[in-house]
Design a protein around this motif. Structure first.
Motif, PDB file in Angstrom:
ATOM      1  N   VAL A 360       0.888  -1.166   0.000  1.00 14.29           N
ATOM      2  CA  VAL A 360       0.000   0.000   0.000  1.00 14.29           C
ATOM      3  C   VAL A 360       0.920   1.208   0.000  1.00 14.29           C
ATOM      4  N   PHE A 361       1.030   1.869  -1.154  1.00 14.85           N
ATOM      5  CA  PHE A 361       2.023   2.935  -1.314  1.00 14.85           C
ATOM      6  C   PHE A 361       1.355   4.305  -1.404  1.00 14.85           C
ATOM      7  N   GLN A 362       1.878   5.218  -0.608  1.00 15.71           N
ATOM      8  CA  GLN A 362       1.418   6.612  -0.634  1.00 15.71           C
ATOM      9  C   GLN A 362       2.589   7.497  -1.063  1.00 15.71           C
ATOM     10  N   PRO A 363       2.541   8.058  -2.276  1.00 14.52           N
ATOM     11  CA  PRO A 363       3.627   8.948  -2.711  1.00 14.52           C
ATOM     12  C   PRO A 363       3.758  10.145  -1.766  1.00 14.52           C
ATOM     13  N   HIS A 364       4.976  10.634  -1.587  1.00  8.14           N
ATOM     14  CA  HIS A 364       5.249  11.731  -0.663  1.00  8.14           C
ATOM     15  C   HIS A 364       5.839  12.906  -1.440  1.00  8.14           C
ATOM     16  N   LEU A 365       5.145  14.004  -1.477  1.00  6.28           N
ATOM     17  CA  LEU A 365       5.520  15.257  -2.126  1.00  6.28           C
ATOM     18  C   LEU A 365       5.237  15.244  -3.636  1.00  6.28           C
ATOM     19  N   PHE A 366       4.663  16.350  -4.105  1.00  7.04           N
ATOM     20  CA  PHE A 366       4.408  16.518  -5.533  1.00  7.04           C
ATOM     21  C   PHE A 366       5.717  16.627  -6.312  1.00  7.04           C
ATOM     22  N   SER A 367       6.690  17.368  -5.772  1.00  6.10           N
ATOM     23  CA  SER A 367       7.957  17.561  -6.483  1.00  6.10           C
ATOM     24  C   SER A 367       8.701  16.245  -6.655  1.00  6.10           C
ATOM     25  N   ARG A 368       8.700  15.407  -5.614  1.00  2.00           N
ATOM     26  CA  ARG A 368       9.391  14.119  -5.725  1.00  2.00           C
ATOM     27  C   ARG A 368       8.680  13.218  -6.737  1.00  2.00           C
ATOM     28  N   THR A 369       7.350  13.235  -6.721  1.00  2.00           N
ATOM     29  CA  THR A 369       6.594  12.409  -7.670  1.00  2.00           C
ATOM     30  C   THR A 369       6.823  12.881  -9.100  1.00  2.00           C
ATOM     31  N   LYS A 374       8.252   7.772 -12.281  1.00  2.00           N
ATOM     32  CA  LYS A 374       8.515   6.607 -13.125  1.00  2.00           C
ATOM     33  C   LYS A 374       9.303   5.551 -12.358  1.00  2.00           C
ATOM     34  N   GLU A 375      10.336   5.991 -11.646  1.00  2.00           N
ATOM     35  CA  GLU A 375      11.165   5.059 -10.884  1.00  2.00           C
ATOM     36  C   GLU A 375      10.389   4.441  -9.719  1.00  2.00           C
ATOM     37  N   MET A 376       9.497   5.201  -9.105  1.00  2.21           N
ATOM     38  CA  MET A 376       8.649   4.650  -8.041  1.00  2.21           C
ATOM     39  C   MET A 376       7.777   3.527  -8.585  1.00  2.21           C
ATOM     40  N   GLY A 377       7.183   3.775  -9.751  1.00  8.22           N
ATOM     41  CA  GLY A 377       6.346   2.755 -10.373  1.00  8.22           C
ATOM     42  C   GLY A 377       7.127   1.497 -10.700  1.00  8.22           C
ATOM     43  N   GLU A 378       8.342   1.661 -11.198  1.00  8.56           N
ATOM     44  CA  GLU A 378       9.179   0.513 -11.527  1.00  8.56           C
ATOM     45  C   GLU A 378       9.550  -0.269 -10.276  1.00  8.56           C
ATOM     46  N   ALA A 379       9.747   0.435  -9.171  1.00  5.38           N
ATOM     47  CA  ALA A 379      10.052  -0.244  -7.903  1.00  5.38           C
ATOM     48  C   ALA A 379       8.864  -1.095  -7.456  1.00  5.38           C
ATOM     49  N   LEU A 380       7.654  -0.586  -7.630  1.00  5.35           N
ATOM     50  CA  LEU A 380       6.465  -1.328  -7.220  1.00  5.35           C
ATOM     51  C   LEU A 380       6.289  -2.624  -8.003  1.00  5.35           C
ATOM     52  N   ALA A 381       6.932  -2.722  -9.159  1.00  3.81           N
ATOM     53  CA  ALA A 381       6.860  -3.952  -9.938  1.00  3.81           C
ATOM     54  C   ALA A 381       7.517  -5.124  -9.211  1.00  3.81           C
ATOM     55  N   LEU A 382       8.295  -4.841  -8.165  1.00  2.00           N
ATOM     56  CA  LEU A 382       8.911  -5.903  -7.367  1.00  2.00           C
ATOM     57  C   LEU A 382       7.919  -6.573  -6.436  1.00  2.00           C
ATOM     58  N   ALA A 383       6.764  -5.943  -6.217  1.00  2.00           N
ATOM     59  CA  ALA A 383       5.713  -6.527  -5.380  1.00  2.00           C
ATOM     60  C   ALA A 383       4.805  -7.401  -6.240  1.00  2.00           C
ATOM     61  N   ASP A 384       4.043  -8.266  -5.588  1.00  7.76           N
ATOM     62  CA  ASP A 384       3.089  -9.096  -6.324  1.00  7.76           C
ATOM     63  C   ASP A 384       1.844  -8.302  -6.688  1.00  7.76           C
ATOM     64  N   ALA A 385       1.504  -7.327  -5.871  1.00  8.34           N
ATOM     65  CA  ALA A 385       0.378  -6.435  -6.163  1.00  8.34           C
ATOM     66  C   ALA A 385       0.536  -5.182  -5.318  1.00  8.34           C
ATOM     67  N   SER A 386      -0.017  -4.071  -5.795  1.00  6.84           N
ATOM     68  CA  SER A 386       0.116  -2.804  -5.078  1.00  6.84           C
ATOM     69  C   SER A 386      -1.192  -2.031  -5.110  1.00  6.84           C
ATOM     70  N   VAL A 387      -1.405  -1.273  -4.045  1.00  4.54           N
ATOM     71  CA  VAL A 387      -2.464  -0.273  -3.976  1.00  4.54           C
ATOM     72  C   VAL A 387      -1.761   1.078  -3.887  1.00  4.54           C
TER      73      VAL A 387
END
Length: 462
Positions: A360-369, A374-387
């Motif tokens: 369950v991922f909550q992005p932190h800060l608009f500037s960081r997002t 893109k890199e955050m999304g690629e990291a989530l690919a390491l999980a079996d499923a994400s919210v």
């Protein structure tokens, strides 16, 4: 014996006293005998822990909370210019002190170890604080997270060592003059304050230049950004490198997972040394090696410090087990940068065996997002499923076109199974519908996603 109380800090008022960094400084000042007061936006366990030390904590921000005889007002970079207590301080002519200056004043006369890096600071600072305490060195410390209870992020110790987390986000770590400094990694982050990697390097160079004559810079030999820093400061400061690289001064030979622990073997001064790290993951093992190198640089024998590092069993929000229900374990992760996200997911994969991992991922800060979505999304690919939740704004105003959809698109492009949930209250039910016995659920992010762990556990037992 620790030095006395700085005169300007005899009656300090903290705006945002419940924050991780601010509360730690307030606690140490109270333990040194100051009459500490402050305000925070809401009640918290940290506020209660401060009150137990005799600190006056007001809830909400109002000009009347500031006493006329306050010796100074302490602020962080997150305090807005229009804060009513800040305005009142200007009217009364009360000096305003940044929290980094307050912390620097507390370290004066001691032997500071300052821990810096884009990520890993809280863990490494905590490892040093816990292990040195276990050895009876009674250090003072200021950490960006609680060790085991609200308010355990700082302590005034009677020893000569002061271990502090050094924050690069707003360049406040330029205020410190450590005897030993650790740089764990150097990456582009904090995009509201740094426009380029060159600015980041310059900032870390300035930090390294603050090390006192005869002091030591402990720096990661495996991270390219840290290696670049090492090249830039060559000949200007004594450096000790650590890591798996063949040219590391403290070379990591192996990190062997043992359930939720790791056995680490290093070569140091020509001798092999094996010790246990009581938290999972290669990155935490490397943090422990950095702590070992720093302690040795300060004169603590390696043969004593290495086994003492096993006393560290974690800090709140750093892969912290929140509980288990219906055969599902819920773990809280503070990871909010892609490198941190990847490291924590890899650690859970190694420790969890065949368990499915749901995030369950909550992005932190608009500037960081905007910069790293893109890199955050690629990291989530390491999980079996994400919210994925909406962005937690913290101190920032929205940026047009920047939403968590940037992360979701990148994650799906990397083959990830991602569900968008815009209402945080719906998350427990959504997660309960996705899980089965044996799964691991990680609540991940630097915002209030941490509050969802207990709620998910409650929903799982229904």
């Amino acid at each position: 014996m620790a030095p006395g109380l700085p005169s300007a800090m005899e009656r300090p008022h903290f705006i945002g006293i419940g924050g991780a960094g601010m509360s730690g400084i307030a606690k140490i000042l109270a333990q040194r005998g100051a009459e500490v007061a402050g305000s925070d936006a809401k009640e918290s366990e940290t506020a209660e822990a401060l009150r137990a030390l005799g600190v006056t904590v007001h809830i909400g921000h109002a000009a009347g909370h500031l006493a006329d005889d306050a010796s100074c007002v302490v602020v962080s970079s997150a305090i807005r210019k229009d804060n009513p207590e800040l305005a009142r301080a200007a009217e009364l002519g009360i000096p305003v002190v940044h929290r980094s200056d307050a912390l620097a004043a507390l370290m004066d006369g001691l032997r500071p170890i300052a821990v810096a890096g884009t990520h890993g600071k809280t863990t490494t600072t905590s490892m040093l604080a816990v292990s040195l305490t276990a050895l009876g060195r009674t250090p003072s410390y200021a950490i960006g997270g609680d060790l085991d209870a609200p308010g355990s992020n700082a302590l005034h110790g009677e020893g000569e060592i002061f271990v502090a987390e050094a924050d690069e986000s707003d360049r406040s770590f330029h205020k410190y003059a450590p005897e030993v400094a650790i740089v764990l990694n150097v990456e582009l982050d904090h995009h509201a304050n740094y426009a380029s990697m060159e600015e980041i390097y310059e900032s870390f160079e300035t930090f390294a230049g603050r090390i006192v004559p005869g002091g030591t810079l402990v720096v990661n030999a495996d991270h390219e950004g840290a290696r670049e820093l090492t090249r830039r400061v060559a000949g200007k400061v004594r450096t000790v490198t650590y890591g798996e690289a063949a040219d590391a001064d403290v070379r990591v030979l192996s990190v062997v997972p043992q359930g939720l622990k790791s056995e680490v073997t290093v070569v140091m001064d020509g001798a092999e040394l094996t010790f246990t790290v009581s938290v999972p993951g290669r990155h935490y093992a490397h943090n422990a090696v950095a702590a070992l190198a720093a302690g040795v640089a300060l004169g603590v024998p390696a043969a004593e410090l290495a086994p003492a590092l096993a006393a560290y069993t974690g800090v709140k929000r750093r892969l912290q087990l929140k509980g288990e229900a219906a055969g599902v374990q819920v773990i809280d992760s503070y990871a909010h940068h892609p490198t941190e996200m990847t490291a924590d997911l890899e650690a859970m994969r190694a420790a969890g065996g065949d368990a499915r991992i749901l995030v369950v991922f909550q992005p932190h800060l608009f500037s960081r997002t905007q910069e790293l979505g893109k890199e955050m999304g690629e990291a989530l690919a390491l999980a079996d499923a994400s919210v994925v939740l909406d962005i937690y704004p913290a101190r920032e105003d929205p940026i047009p076109g920047v939403t968590s959809e940037l992360i979701i698109e990148a994650a799906r492009g990397a083959g990830a199974d991602v569900t968008a949930v815009h209402d945080k209250d719906e998350v427990p039910a959504v997660v309960a519908g996705m899980t089965k016995p044996g799964d691991l659920v990680l609540t991940m992010g630097a915002g209030d996603v941490t509050d969802l762990g207990p709620r998910i556990l409650e929903r799982l037992v229904k």
